[in-house]
Design a protein around this motif. Structure first.
Motif, PDB file in Angstrom:
ATOM      1  N   LEU A 111       0.832  -1.211   0.000  1.00  0.00           N
ATOM      2  CA  LEU A 111       0.000   0.000   0.000  1.00  0.00           C
ATOM      3  C   LEU A 111       0.864   1.257   0.000  1.00  0.00           C
ATOM      4  O   LEU A 111       0.495   2.271  -0.604  1.00  0.00           O
ATOM      5  N   GLN A 169       0.510   4.175  -2.717  1.00  0.00           N
ATOM      6  CA  GLN A 169       0.178   5.534  -2.291  1.00  0.00           C
ATOM      7  C   GLN A 169       1.207   6.551  -2.764  1.00  0.00           C
ATOM      8  O   GLN A 169       0.868   7.559  -3.379  1.00  0.00           O
ATOM      9  N   GLU A 185       0.446  -3.207  -7.226  1.00  0.00           N
ATOM     10  CA  GLU A 185      -0.965  -3.564  -7.440  1.00  0.00           C
ATOM     11  C   GLU A 185      -1.092  -5.002  -7.926  1.00  0.00           C
ATOM     12  O   GLU A 185      -1.975  -5.743  -7.462  1.00  0.00           O
ATOM     13  N   VAL A 206      -4.942  -3.404   5.958  1.00  0.00           N
ATOM     14  CA  VAL A 206      -5.357  -2.309   5.080  1.00  0.00           C
ATOM     15  C   VAL A 206      -6.074  -1.236   5.890  1.00  0.00           C
ATOM     16  O   VAL A 206      -5.802  -0.032   5.762  1.00  0.00           O
ATOM     17  N   CYS A 259      -8.147   1.334  -3.104  1.00  0.00           N
ATOM     18  CA  CYS A 259      -7.662   0.113  -2.452  1.00  0.00           C
ATOM     19  C   CYS A 259      -8.756  -0.935  -2.369  1.00  0.00           C
ATOM     20  O   CYS A 259      -8.545  -2.112  -2.689  1.00  0.00           O
TER      21      CYS A 259
END
Length: 778
Positions: free
Chosen positions: A166, A170, A198, A220, A239
């Motif tokens: 993540l 980001q 991803e 998450v 997400c």
């Protein structure tokens, strides 16, 4: 290398010694900074690993992993990348024999650390981060499907892997937004850590089993919390879109449950944070609805409605604890309003994806949560004096309006039970104008099954309604029952003083849709009677309505009768309606919608002298429609609604102003072919007496109960026992008297005997001692 590979394949038992020797050489060369030899050693290991798949390869792999770990520990980026590439090659090899003792904890930690690299050189930082992502992808591929390997789904691993992916999603997203050359993007697409992260995240979630979803989703949520990513909500939505499209469809409800639990856990967080979670929940729920949501439907709506009520309390009290103090956070009411709107939007968007039967359940569920006025429940007030019940009613009705939009059903009574309709219609009689408007909008949404609603957004007297291209449907017998419940509430809604233009537009739309969607001869007759009764309300003005309201009722009647006359296609009926409208246009334009329902209405100063030429006459309409097969006797009968207890519970002011209401008498020539006796006239005095008497009886009963409870709480035990014993003996004596009166002894076979005072007395013999004839059957 060819000779070494041939030797290793010929003598597999020597493979572990070869690996140990190469490992020793590589460690020594790393320490002496002889990086050329390091590269040669790693290349030799890679080729041996790719070529050899014997049963004794496990010991060789241990040496290989030891060498990779040594490279990853180095501070040199090139060595870290070299070690990562070798590990990725190893991860793609399917081993023939399982390993019971191999551990990847170091590699998970190191690769996760590389994903967060902050090297000064941007290019080197990108390479290190991509190597870390590739390494995590290799660990996942190596361990995820092997039950004998280390469990990669344990929280200790997921808490490192998921945030690392993540983080790259980001931060690289931010870098892309600052990129000045988008034309170069295709060339550098392979070097983009975001794309790689991803793909790795999708692969990870796609391999997740039912029991592992929770461990993958929790990091998450924690990451979004720690980095305050709920408020912009763009990244959070992205997400969860990746998550929902990557996992198996049957696992979607687990993600929804995680989000619902997280929303509950953040009940005291800022409104912007809660709104972000709700927006994400909305996006995820819409995706999940295409798969399997299952029992989480009502759970989701229950959680959202609970959060809605909490938000109302926060906005009223100004704190999360129910009482404002110096240490509490300052709550901004406009943010709470935004959160409430987000919840309502989420309820509507998710409900729109549900099938009809589930949406019916949701509609009933929301309506059961609406607080209705009651004689026994006091009204709650908040810090600002606003009615908490009123705000809750408005928010829940807004939610119900969102759910009802686009609702399709073939039978209204089967889709919407009578108890739901009764609760909804009871709110249509409340004093609050905003609540009444919401109820009218909800009814319109339910009835509009062919998309005709927008055609009646404005009230007008069209000379030809064919331009509207209406879709007319027939009314079933069950829907006729549904219709009869609406007449009374439409009539009473028209008499409200606080009605505005939006209310009359909604009433017109409701009447028009009823005539189109649920039309038959009986319904048409009843609606015409209803509108003529509304015209009488404006003419007689027993309610002392303002001038605007009276003109609006006249205009509403003209617009609706113009519509229904063209729908019935009876020429004489259309001619009468057209004549009255033309007369009004010339001499009384303030009685038509074109002059009343505008921004600056043109009204008349005096409505008491309205001549008969301006009015639609019931006798004339009955005559022209009776000749076309309609029930003329029923048309001649004025519509007068029946008064019920619902008016008292809804706290309508008009109940005290009603002088006399007479129960409607059904015509003898009604389709039911039943003759009914006219009911007793109900006057204001009888109603007042009934209300006063019932209140007095309730007060006496409440006082008696209070005295009984107080006696049993304070009196000594002996007194209570004596009182109960006396009551028991009194009850027994009463029962004995009743038995003596009702139960007669059977005739005695031995005749009678003389009592003490010379009176004959029957001598009763027990049943089990009596002698019955042989043929007696009992």
């Amino acid at each position: 290398m060819e000779k070494l590979t041939f030797y290793a394949l010929s003598a597999p038992e020597k493979l572990d010694r070869i690996g140990a020797y190469l490992s020793e050489r590589l460690i020594r060369d790393v320490g002496r900074h002889r990086y050329g030899y390091v590269c040669i050693a790693m290349e030799a290991l890679d080729q041996l690993l790719m070529a050899c798949h014997c049963q004794s390869i496990n010991l060789f792999v241990e040496s290989f992993l030891k060498m990779v770990a040594k490279l990853l520990e180095s501070e040199k980026p090139n060595l870290q990348i070299l070690g990562t590439n070798s590990f990725v090659k190893f991860a793609n090899i399917e081993e023939d024999t399982p390993s019971y003792h191999r551990s990847y904890d170091f590699f998970v930690s190191r690769f996760s650390e590389m994903c967060h690299s902050s090297h000064d050189d941007l290019e080197i930082k990108t390479k290190i981060r991509m190597s870390g992502i590739k390494g995590l992808q290799g660990v996942v591929r190596k361990t995820v499907n092997d039950e004998l390997q280390a469990n990669i789904w344990d929280p200790q691993h997921m808490d490192k892997i998921v945030p690392s992916l993540l983080f790259n999603l980001q931060h690289v997203e931010e870098a892309e937004s600052r990129s000045p050359s988008p034309l170069q993007a295709p060339e550098k697409e392979k070097e983009n850590p975001a794309e790689l992260a991803e793909r790795c995240l999708r692969e990870l979630l796609g391999r997740a089993a039912f029991g592992n979803i929770k461990n993958a989703i929790k990091p998450v949520l924690i990451h979004l919390d720690n980095h305050s990513l709920w408020e912009p909500k763009v990244f959070a939505i992205r997400c969860f879109k990746i998550i929902m499209y990557s996992i198996q469809p049957q696992h979607s409800h687990l993600v929804i449950q995680q989000l619902l639990s997280h929303l509950d856990a953040n009940s005291r967080s800022a409104a912007t944070v809660r709104a972000g979670i709700v927006e994400v929940l909305s996006e995820a729920a819409v995706i999940a609805a295409t798969g399997s949501v299952g029992p989480t439907v009502l759970e989701m709506f229950n959680t959202l409605l609970r959060q809605l009520r909490l938000s109302i309390d926060y906005a009223l009290t100004g704190s999360y604890d129910g009482a404002a103090s110096l240490g509490t956070k300052i709550i901004k009411e406009h943010e709470e309003r935004m959160f409430q709107e987000a919840v309502i939007k989420t309820i509507g968007s998710f409900a729109s994806t549900l099938p009809t039967y589930q949406r019916s359940e949701v509609i009933l569920f929301i309506m059961s949560k609406v607080p209705l006025p009651s004689l026994h429940h006091p009204v709650e007030t908040g810090r600002t004096g606003e009615n908490r019940n009123r705000l809750t009613q408005i928010m829940l009705l807004k939610s119900l309006l969102q759910v009802s939009t686009g609702f399709q059903c073939s039978n209204m009574m089967s889709a919407l039970p009578s108890n739901f309709l009764d609760r909804l219609l009871s709110t249509a009689l409340m004093e609050d104008a905003e609540i009444r408007l919401f109820v009218l909008e909800i009814l319109i949404s339910f009835i509009d099954r062919h998309g005709n609603r927008h055609k009646f957004s404005t009230i007008s007297t069209l000379s030809d309604i064919s331009v509207l291209k209406l879709k007319v449907d027939k009314c079933s017998r069950q829907d006729t029952v549904f219709m009869k419940k609406l007449y009374r509430h439409i009539y009473l809604s028209c008499k409200e003083e606080t009605n505005m233009q939006t209310h009359y537009e909604a009433l017109y739309g409701l009447l028009a849709l009823l005539s189109i969607e649920l039309a038959n001869e009986e319904v048409v007759v009843d609606l015409i009677r209803l509108v003529l009764a509304v015209q009488d309300v404006a003419q007689v003005n027993e309610e002392n309505l303002p001038v605007y309201n009276r003109c609006a009722l006249y205009a509403l009647g003209a617009a609706y009768l113009n519509l229904i006359s063209q729908l019935t296609t009876v020429p004489a009926f259309c001619q009468h309606i057209h004549e009255v409208i033309e007369t009004r246009k010339k001499e009384a334009p303030y009685m038509l919608p074109e002059d009343v329902f505008v921004e600056k209405p043109r009204l008349s100063a005096n409505l008491d002298g309205v001549v008969i030429e301006f009015l639609f006459r019931q006798s004339k309409i009955s005559e022209v429609l009776g000749g076309s097969g309609y029930n003329s006797d029923r048309l001649c009968l004025p519509y007068i609604p029946q008064l019920t207890d619902e008016d008292r519970l809804s706290k309508r002011r008009s109940i005290g102003e009603t002088i006399s209401l007479q129960v409607e008498v059904e015509s003898r020539n009604s389709p039911e072919k039943e003759e009914r006796v006219p009911a007793e006239e109900i006057t204001y005095e009888t109603l007042k007496k009934a209300i006063v008497d019932s209140v007095a009886v309730e007060e006496q009963e409440r006082e008696r109960r209070r005295q009984v409870v107080e006696k049993f709480q304070k009196a000594p035990f002996e007194e209570i026992a004596a009182h109960c014993g006396a009551r028991a003996s009194l009850l027994q004596s009463k029962l004995n008297q009743i038995f003596e009166i009702t139960i007669r002894p059977p005739p005695s076979p031995s005749g009678t005997i003389t009592a003490a005072y010379g009176q004959p007395q029957n001598h009763s013999i027990p049943v089990y001692e009596m002698k019955f004839p042989d043929l007696c059957v009992y």
